[in-house]
Design an enzyme around this catalytic site. Structure first.
Site, short mmCIF file in Angstrom:
data_model
loop_
_atom_site.label_atom_id
_atom_site.label_comp_id
_atom_site.label_asym_id
_atom_site.label_seq_id
_atom_site.Cartn_x
_atom_site.Cartn_y
_atom_site.Cartn_z
N PHE A 192 0.86 -1.18 0.00
CA PHE A 192 0.00 0.00 0.00
C PHE A 192 0.89 1.24 0.00
O PHE A 192 2.10 1.14 0.28
CB PHE A 192 -0.90 -0.01 1.25
CG PHE A 192 -2.37 -0.17 0.95
CD1 PHE A 192 -2.82 -1.15 0.10
CD2 PHE A 192 -3.31 0.68 1.54
CE1 PHE A 192 -4.18 -1.31 -0.16
CE2 PHE A 192 -4.67 0.53 1.29
CZ PHE A 192 -5.11 -0.46 0.43
N GLN A 211 -8.15 14.47 3.76
CA GLN A 211 -7.49 13.63 2.75
C GLN A 211 -8.28 13.55 1.46
O GLN A 211 -9.48 13.29 1.49
CB GLN A 211 -7.32 12.21 3.30
CG GLN A 211 -6.70 11.25 2.27
CD GLN A 211 -6.08 10.03 2.93
OE1 GLN A 211 -6.76 9.05 3.13
NE2 GLN A 211 -4.82 10.11 3.25
N ARG A 267 -0.94 9.25 -0.29
CA ARG A 267 -2.09 9.83 -1.00
C ARG A 267 -1.96 11.32 -1.24
O ARG A 267 -2.41 11.83 -2.27
CB ARG A 267 -3.36 9.55 -0.20
CG ARG A 267 -3.68 8.09 -0.24
CD ARG A 267 -4.87 7.76 0.61
NE ARG A 267 -5.10 6.33 0.47
CZ ARG A 267 -6.01 5.65 1.15
NH1 ARG A 267 -6.78 6.27 2.03
NH2 ARG A 267 -6.16 4.37 0.97
N HIS A 318 -8.42 11.29 -1.78
CA HIS A 318 -7.94 10.01 -2.30
C HIS A 318 -7.66 10.19 -3.78
O HIS A 318 -8.46 10.81 -4.48
CB HIS A 318 -9.02 8.94 -2.08
CG HIS A 318 -8.52 7.54 -2.27
ND1 HIS A 318 -8.16 7.05 -3.50
CD2 HIS A 318 -8.31 6.54 -1.38
CE1 HIS A 318 -7.75 5.78 -3.35
NE2 HIS A 318 -7.84 5.46 -2.08
N HIS A 321 -11.87 12.14 0.95
CA HIS A 321 -11.97 10.73 1.38
C HIS A 321 -11.95 10.55 2.89
O HIS A 321 -12.60 9.65 3.42
CB HIS A 321 -10.81 9.96 0.76
CG HIS A 321 -10.82 8.49 1.06
ND1 HIS A 321 -11.88 7.68 0.71
CD2 HIS A 321 -9.92 7.69 1.69
CE1 HIS A 321 -11.62 6.44 1.09
NE2 HIS A 321 -10.44 6.42 1.71
N LEU A 381 -15.20 5.26 -4.68
CA LEU A 381 -13.79 4.91 -4.53
C LEU A 381 -13.35 3.72 -5.39
O LEU A 381 -14.03 2.71 -5.46
CB LEU A 381 -13.52 4.56 -3.06
CG LEU A 381 -12.05 4.33 -2.75
CD1 LEU A 381 -11.29 5.64 -2.74
CD2 LEU A 381 -11.88 3.61 -1.43
N ARG A 419 -3.01 10.56 6.34
CA ARG A 419 -3.17 9.17 6.76
C ARG A 419 -2.65 8.22 5.69
O ARG A 419 -2.88 8.45 4.50
CB ARG A 419 -4.65 8.89 7.00
CG ARG A 419 -4.99 7.43 7.12
CD ARG A 419 -6.44 7.22 7.47
NE ARG A 419 -7.34 7.25 6.33
CZ ARG A 419 -7.62 6.20 5.56
NH1 ARG A 419 -7.05 5.03 5.78
NH2 ARG A 419 -8.47 6.30 4.56
N GLU A 453 -7.03 1.89 -3.24
CA GLU A 453 -5.58 1.95 -3.42
C GLU A 453 -5.02 0.55 -3.71
O GLU A 453 -3.97 0.40 -4.33
CB GLU A 453 -4.96 2.51 -2.14
CG GLU A 453 -3.48 2.77 -2.21
CD GLU A 453 -3.05 3.68 -1.07
OE1 GLU A 453 -3.62 4.79 -0.94
OE2 GLU A 453 -2.16 3.28 -0.31
#
Ligand SMILES: Cc1cc2nc3c(=O)[nH]c(=O)nc-3n(C[C@H](O)[C@H](O)[C@H](O)COP(=O)(O)OP(=O)(O)OC[C@H]3O[C@@H](n4cnc5c(N)ncnc54)[C@H](O)[C@@H]3O)c2cc1C
Length: 569
Positions: free
Chosen positions: A118, A231, A277, A233, A343, A243, A378, A246
């Site tokens: 990730f 955030q 991100r 995304h 996000h 979404l 994050r 990721e």
């Protein structure tokens, strides 16, 4: 008035994990949720949950300390390092516990839990169940909560806290199925209401992610922390912002511009598509702003075709379905048009590592809380982890608090809870009296587009100042909203109007914090202050509620193990 020892607001992962923990300590627990718990936004989580299990052959020397380092670096050094270390050290244990409770994680051939790479992580550290990780985790906990005898009050829309003698002793809720307001009292309350994504018009979040718990706490005098950090995304579907996990890039997906280039090579040569991100979203937005969006338009492509049909069907079946149904594109055959989308709310109710706030008897966990482990940005896979780690810790802390003060809150609750219920009835009467002239739906639409356009990926003072003025004007107009209907069951008009007041307060905390913070850090990227400023801004902002708009002050970040450095990926 309904009494239980502990009132948990929210049936997502954080609320349920808190409830299960307190119940195991012998506490009588009630969970209140505006939807059936299995429909909470946690169930929409796709990509996975981080823990340094070191199961992947390429990650065999992963450790909780390395996970903590990646988290702190990802946070642009704004996370409290003691909290990050707590979370990453608790992580392997809570994953094995979820496994033992029946969560069907994807596995390697040898039977161990599989882990995918990730963004911003040094190792493949993200445990997953195909691309339905949140759904699997949530249903595991829903089962556990019912099995353990936790009382569920579903379709209860909580509107305010009840505070008496400096302690939180309950909440007031609108019973959607019966109509009318009711007090739920206890010796402690845990808020676990999720994020505030719906304050933006371009969000991946569920309709119910409106920041209600943050607003109720804030209006009761509890502080909100670091609200300017929002955030975006990198990969939301172009037309709906739904979404695309990721995990799609974790499995090897590419980001492509109009020239057919994997443009991330210019921005993060080593990590490429798996940069964190904040960096990836800024890179996409820069490509778009400089005219290299597809056909010169405002989007780029997420290209999965080279992964092949078999891998897509096995690892990303939900992503494929969403792309087909909501964008009319099959990722096996065609690249998927995507845009960065709101996000996650990094900020939230200011808590310690046990979920405790400055208000005795009041705890918070999950996305509505700010511990803080995410700081200014994050990492993907750390939020599901946060809900379970800090849900568990806050459930245990609330149980200890209750056991230390037997009977305290509930005995004193009758008069103040009756008064709180009465105040809600008066507030609804006022809204329905017809005296107002403002339409709440128009105000909501203006608020969410103002937040998108004035407090987006790139920010500067003039744009934010205009946005803040608009938000303050909307706050004033919201005092004159009118309800079409004050009676009945499932009165969505009333719920949406009441909730809007809180959304404006939460969005104002974001707007005020963003304008005040004269630096760029993580997701907060100012073109007029492009550098991080550790001398003046290595600190958390705290918003105090005032009817005319937030008052800000600050508190230091807990440093210690990892020296702040420049972030390179
Ligand atoms: C599409 C999507 C995908 C994601 N994927 C990942 C991922 O792969 N990995 C990861 O780590 N993170 C992911 N995240 C983030 C993560 O899923 C969330 O941060 C997390 O699940 C939030 O959990 P929660 O328990 O705090 O709140 P939620 O799951 O949002 O639950 C909130 C609960 O509060 C209740 N509630 C809210 N307001 C009220 C009210 N006024 N009255 C009564 N009840 C109320 C709701 O009914 C609900 O039960 C994703 C988020 C989204 C939106």
């Amino acid at each position: 008035m309904i009494n239980h020892q502990l009132i948990v607001v929210g049936g997502g992962l954080a609320g349920l994990r808190a409830a299960v923990e307190a119940r195991a300590d012998g506490i009588d627990v009630a969970v209140l949720s505006q939807v059936w718990p299995g429909r909470s936004h946690s169930g929409a989580a796709q990509g996975g949950i981080n823990a340094a299990l070191a199961n992947d052959p390429e990650g065999h020397d992963d450790t909780p300390e390395k996970h903590a380092f990646d988290t702190v670096k990802g946070s642009d050094y704004l996370a409290d390092q003691d909290a990050a270390i707590q979370m990453t050290s608790d992580a392997p244990g809570v994953i094995f516990e979820m496994e033992h409770w029946g969560c069907p994680f994807s596995r390697y051939d040898d039977g161990r839990i599989a882990q995918r790479p990730f963004g911003g992580a040094g190792y493949p550290r993200t445990c997953y169940g195909a691309d339905k990780t949140g759904h699997y985790l949530l249903h595991t906990l829903v089962e556990r909560a019912y099995q353990r005898g936790i009382t569920m009050y579903t379709e209860q829309f909580v509107t305010r806290l009840i505070v008496h003698d400096g302690r939180c002793i309950g909440v007031v809720a609108y019973d959607m199925t019966k109509g009318g307001f009711e007090a739920f009292c206890g010796e402690a309350v845990i808020m676990a209401t999720g994020g505030a994504g719906r304050t933006y018009s371009n969000t991946t979040n569920a309709i119910i992610s409106t920041g209600g718990g943050m607003a109720m706490a804030y209006q009761a005098g509890v502080l909100l922390k670091d609200m300017e950090f929002i955030q975006f995304h990198p990969t939301g579907l172009l037309t709906t912002n739904i979404l695309m996990t990721e995990g799609a890039r974790g499995e090897g997906g590419y980001l492509i511009n109009d020239l057919g280039e994997r443009f991330m090579s210019k921005y993060a040569a080593k990590a490429m598509e798996l940069a964190p991100r904040d960096i990836t979203s800024r890179s996409i937005q820069t490509e778009i702003n400089e005219g290299r969006g597809i056909g010169g338009k405002g989007y780029v492509y997420l290209d999965l075709r080279h992964l092949g049909a078999e891998k897509i069907m096995e690892r990303l079946p939900g992503i494929r379905d969403l792309a087909i149904h909501f964008e009319g594109v099959d990722p096996i055959e065609e690249p998927v048009p995507i845009v960065p989308s709101q996000h996650y709310t990094m900020g939230g109710i200011d808590t310690d590592v046990n979920g405790a706030t400055q208000l005795p008897g009041f705890y918070a966990a999950g996305e509505c809380a700010c511990v803080s482990v995410h700081g200014a940005n994050r990492l993907g896979g750390n939020s599901l982890l946060e809900t379970i780690v800090f849900g568990r810790r806050s459930g245990a802390a609330a149980a200890r608090y209750i056991q230390g003060e037997p009977g305290g809150g509930a005995q004193a609750a009758a008069a103040p809870s009756a008064a709180a219920v009465q105040e809600m009835a008066v507030a609804v009467d006022r809204l329905a009296s017809g005296a107002g002239s403002e339409d709440s739906y128009a105000i909501r639409a203006e608020m969410t587009t103002t937040m998108k356009e004035h407090f987006g990926i790139f920010r500067d003072a003039p744009t934010m100042r205009t946005g803040l003025d608009t938000m303050l004007a909307l706050k004033e107009r919201s005092r004159h909203m009118t309800l079409r209907n004050k009676f009945g069951v499932f009165n969505l008009d009333m719920m949406r109007t009441l909730e809007l007041e809180g959304m404006i307060d939460v969005a104002l905390a974001t707007a005020t914090g963003a304008l005040a913070r004269t630096e760029s850090r993580g997701s907060h990227s100012r073109t007029d202050y492009p550098a991080r400023d550790d001398v003046n801004w290595l600190k958390h902002t705290l918003a105090h509620y005032q009817p005319e708009g937030p008052r800000l002050d600050s508190k230091p970040v807990t440093l210690g193990t990892f020296e702040p450095q420049e972030r390179k990926y």
